[in-house]
Motif scaffolding. Structure first.
Motif, PDB file in Angstrom:
ATOM      1  N   ASN A 135       0.843  -1.187   0.000  1.00 43.84           N
ATOM      2  CA  ASN A 135       0.000   0.000   0.000  1.00 43.84           C
ATOM      3  C   ASN A 135       0.885   1.246   0.000  1.00 43.84           C
ATOM      4  O   ASN A 135       1.595   1.505   0.983  1.00 43.84           O
ATOM      5  CB  ASN A 135      -0.913  -0.002   1.236  1.00 43.84           C
ATOM      6  CG  ASN A 135      -1.890   1.160   1.230  1.00 43.84           C
ATOM      7  OD1 ASN A 135      -1.879   2.003   0.344  1.00 43.84           O
ATOM      8  ND2 ASN A 135      -2.748   1.199   2.234  1.00 43.84           N
ATOM      9  N   PRO A 136       0.877   2.046  -1.065  1.00 41.92           N
ATOM     10  CA  PRO A 136       1.759   3.216  -1.117  1.00 41.92           C
ATOM     11  C   PRO A 136       1.481   4.225  -0.008  1.00 41.92           C
ATOM     12  O   PRO A 136       2.406   4.913   0.443  1.00 41.92           O
ATOM     13  CB  PRO A 136       1.488   3.812  -2.504  1.00 41.92           C
ATOM     14  CG  PRO A 136       0.176   3.243  -2.935  1.00 41.92           C
ATOM     15  CD  PRO A 136       0.077   1.909  -2.306  1.00 41.92           C
ATOM     16  N   VAL A 137       0.231   4.333   0.439  1.00 44.67           N
ATOM     17  CA  VAL A 137      -0.085   5.277   1.516  1.00 44.67           C
ATOM     18  C   VAL A 137       0.604   4.842   2.812  1.00 44.67           C
ATOM     19  O   VAL A 137       1.201   5.658   3.520  1.00 44.67           O
ATOM     20  CB  VAL A 137      -1.608   5.377   1.714  1.00 44.67           C
ATOM     21  CG1 VAL A 137      -1.932   6.284   2.889  1.00 44.67           C
ATOM     22  CG2 VAL A 137      -2.269   5.902   0.444  1.00 44.67           C
ATOM     23  N   THR A 138       0.524   3.553   3.122  1.00 39.91           N
ATOM     24  CA  THR A 138       1.198   3.041   4.312  1.00 39.91           C
ATOM     25  C   THR A 138       2.700   3.198   4.193  1.00 39.91           C
ATOM     26  O   THR A 138       3.390   3.519   5.173  1.00 39.91           O
ATOM     27  CB  THR A 138       0.837   1.563   4.530  1.00 39.91           C
ATOM     28  OG1 THR A 138      -0.582   1.440   4.663  1.00 39.91           O
ATOM     29  CG2 THR A 138       1.507   1.013   5.775  1.00 39.91           C
ATOM     30  N   ALA A 139       3.235   2.971   2.999  1.00 39.31           N
ATOM     31  CA  ALA A 139       4.674   3.134   2.780  1.00 39.31           C
ATOM     32  C   ALA A 139       5.118   4.559   3.092  1.00 39.31           C
ATOM     33  O   ALA A 139       6.160   4.780   3.715  1.00 39.31           O
ATOM     34  CB  ALA A 139       5.025   2.766   1.334  1.00 39.31           C
ATOM     35  N   VAL A 140       4.328   5.532   2.660  1.00 42.11           N
ATOM     36  CA  VAL A 140       4.681   6.939   2.901  1.00 42.11           C
ATOM     37  C   VAL A 140       4.539   7.270   4.383  1.00 42.11           C
ATOM     38  O   VAL A 140       5.427   7.891   4.986  1.00 42.11           O
ATOM     39  CB  VAL A 140       3.805   7.869   2.045  1.00 42.11           C
ATOM     40  CG1 VAL A 140       4.019   9.326   2.445  1.00 42.11           C
ATOM     41  CG2 VAL A 140       4.111   7.682   0.563  1.00 42.11           C
ATOM     42  N   LEU A 141       3.432   6.866   4.995  1.00 42.49           N
ATOM     43  CA  LEU A 141       3.141   7.275   6.368  1.00 42.49           C
ATOM     44  C   LEU A 141       4.042   6.614   7.400  1.00 42.49           C
ATOM     45  O   LEU A 141       4.349   7.218   8.436  1.00 42.49           O
ATOM     46  CB  LEU A 141       1.680   6.973   6.703  1.00 42.49           C
ATOM     47  CG  LEU A 141       0.619   7.774   5.941  1.00 42.49           C
ATOM     48  CD1 LEU A 141      -0.774   7.353   6.371  1.00 42.49           C
ATOM     49  CD2 LEU A 141       0.805   9.268   6.155  1.00 42.49           C
ATOM     50  N   LEU A 142       4.461   5.380   7.159  1.00 44.53           N
ATOM     51  CA  LEU A 142       5.218   4.649   8.177  1.00 44.53           C
ATOM     52  C   LEU A 142       6.641   4.317   7.768  1.00 44.53           C
ATOM     53  O   LEU A 142       7.366   3.703   8.556  1.00 44.53           O
ATOM     54  CB  LEU A 142       4.479   3.364   8.541  1.00 44.53           C
ATOM     55  CG  LEU A 142       3.183   3.558   9.312  1.00 44.53           C
ATOM     56  CD1 LEU A 142       2.451   2.254   9.473  1.00 44.53           C
ATOM     57  CD2 LEU A 142       3.447   4.183  10.667  1.00 44.53           C
ATOM     58  N   PHE A 144       8.579   6.162   4.461  1.00 42.26           N
ATOM     59  CA  PHE A 144       9.232   7.289   3.808  1.00 42.26           C
ATOM     60  C   PHE A 144       9.077   8.588   4.588  1.00 42.26           C
ATOM     61  O   PHE A 144       9.986   9.419   4.607  1.00 42.26           O
ATOM     62  CB  PHE A 144       8.661   7.474   2.390  1.00 42.26           C
ATOM     63  CG  PHE A 144       8.762   6.241   1.532  1.00 42.26           C
ATOM     64  CD1 PHE A 144       9.786   5.330   1.720  1.00 42.26           C
ATOM     65  CD2 PHE A 144       7.839   5.991   0.541  1.00 42.26           C
ATOM     66  CE1 PHE A 144       9.889   4.186   0.934  1.00 42.26           C
ATOM     67  CE2 PHE A 144       7.924   4.861  -0.252  1.00 42.26           C
ATOM     68  CZ  PHE A 144       8.946   3.950  -0.054  1.00 42.26           C
ATOM     69  N   ARG A 145       7.927   8.817   5.206  1.00 40.60           N
ATOM     70  CA  ARG A 145       7.658  10.043   5.967  1.00 40.60           C
ATOM     71  C   ARG A 145       7.149   9.686   7.355  1.00 40.60           C
ATOM     72  O   ARG A 145       6.123  10.185   7.815  1.00 40.60           O
ATOM     73  CB  ARG A 145       6.634  10.912   5.232  1.00 40.60           C
ATOM     74  CG  ARG A 145       7.106  11.483   3.912  1.00 40.60           C
ATOM     75  CD  ARG A 145       8.185  12.542   4.114  1.00 40.60           C
ATOM     76  NE  ARG A 145       7.694  13.653   4.919  1.00 40.60           N
ATOM     77  CZ  ARG A 145       7.063  14.698   4.404  1.00 40.60           C
ATOM     78  NH1 ARG A 145       6.868  14.779   3.100  1.00 40.60           N
ATOM     79  NH2 ARG A 145       6.659  15.672   5.188  1.00 40.60           N
ATOM     80  N   GLY A 146       7.867   8.812   8.035  1.00 43.08           N
ATOM     81  CA  GLY A 146       7.439   8.355   9.343  1.00 43.08           C
ATOM     82  C   GLY A 146       7.409   9.453  10.398  1.00 43.08           C
ATOM     83  O   GLY A 146       6.693   9.350  11.394  1.00 43.08           O
TER      84      GLY A 146
END
Length: 311
Positions: A135-142, A144-146
């Motif tokens: 999931n790209p949204v999860t990848a960003v939130l947790l 790439f942009r944790g």
């Protein structure tokens, strides 16, 4: 043509309900319209293909925020606080002009965007496999942009501390919220017995599926918070005292776990850097901890400050 017609009707409804909520003379009616507005916006995000945002808007924007506003209106009425006087026509006209100006600026900016531009989507897609999730949204939130997500969880805890600080000195250490009463065979009590297992399953599934499909800790945690609130409203379980150690551990578990994982990354490549080999399991662990903390924090925010004894 049917799709375009539906979108036009949806946009018209969103604008109409927003204006009705702003200019409504009754606070409770405006809150109800605000909840309807949030649900309509969730439908709009779904039409745009942003399912994660739609889930967050429906659960948090319309659901949780709506319940908080309903509680605020009820508290004002219990304390005999007079409702605010209607705005003067000049003030309303000024607000409409400002809103129209902002909408015009946003519309101009959107029209000026390059239709072929993809923004950061390409970078996310290229790095998606390294993130460990689908999931790209999860990848960003947790991943790439944790930093953003970590700060959001800390802000939630700070908000809860602020709500608890409103308690009177004589009530500190008591249970949050007012005592709930429901008829044993009433509708609310029936819902409180039958709906929580379904809500629990849905909440856990949304948290688990968030790594590869729309969902995640915030959406699932909000559903779990609703389950707890339903049980409390039905009078089937009491909320623990705010000084209970177990309650505080649950509230702090998610952010603390997030910080531990973030600090562990220092021994690899840097703070909040998740090794590709273990990224998925680490993200799932963080999501599980965050879901519990978010559920407890949101439910406690809705219940309000301590105001009744533990006996």
């Amino acid at each position: 043509m049917i799709g375009i017609a539906f979108d036009l009707v949806l946009c018209a409804l969103i604008v109409s309900v927003a204006l009705a909520a702003i200019f409504g003379r009754d606070l409770f009616g405006s809150v109800v319209l605000f909840i309807v507005y949030g649900l309509l916006v969730a439908m709009a995000w779904t039409r745009l293909g942003a399912v994660d945002v739609a889930l967050a808007e429906a659960a948090i924007g319309a659901g949780l925020t709506g319940v908080l506003l309903v509680g605020a209106v009820a508290r004002l009425r219990r304390q005999d606080v007079p409702e605010p006087r209607p705005m003067r026509p000049v003030a309303r006209a000024a607000l409409v002009a400002i809103a129209a100006l902002v909408a015009g600026l946003v519309g101009t900016a959107i029209i000026g965007l390059d239709p072929a531009a993809t923004g950061l989507a390409g970078n996310v897609e290229r790095r998606l496999e390294a993130s460990g999730v689908g999931n790209p949204v999860t990848a960003v939130l947790l991943n790439f942009r944790g930093y953003d997500t970590l700060l959001e969880t800390i802000v939630l805890v700070a908000a809860l501390i602020g709500v608890w600080s409103l308690a009177e000195d004589r009530h500190w250490g008591d249970r949050p919220g007012l005592r709930q009463h429901a008829r044993h065979q009433g509708v609310l009590a029936t819902y409180g017995r039958f709906l929580p297992p379904v809500g629990l399953l849905i909440g856990v599934y949304i948290v688990w599926a968030g790594t590869d499909q729309p969902g995640g800790a915030f959406q699932g945690g909000t559903i779990l918070a609703a389950v707890w609130l339903l049980v409390a409203m039905a009078g089937l379980a009491e909320a623990p005292a705010v000084t209970a150690r177990s309650l505080r551990l649950v509230v702090l578990a998610g952010p603390a776990l997030f910080l531990v994982v973030a600090a562990a990354g220092v021994f690899a490549d840097g703070f909040l850097v998740l090794p590709t080999r273990y990224a998925k399991s680490m993200i799932q662990t963080i999501e599980a901890g965050l879901a519990l903390s978010i559920a407890a924090t949101l439910a406690l925010l809705v219940l309000g400050p301590p105001q009744r004894g533990t006996r």
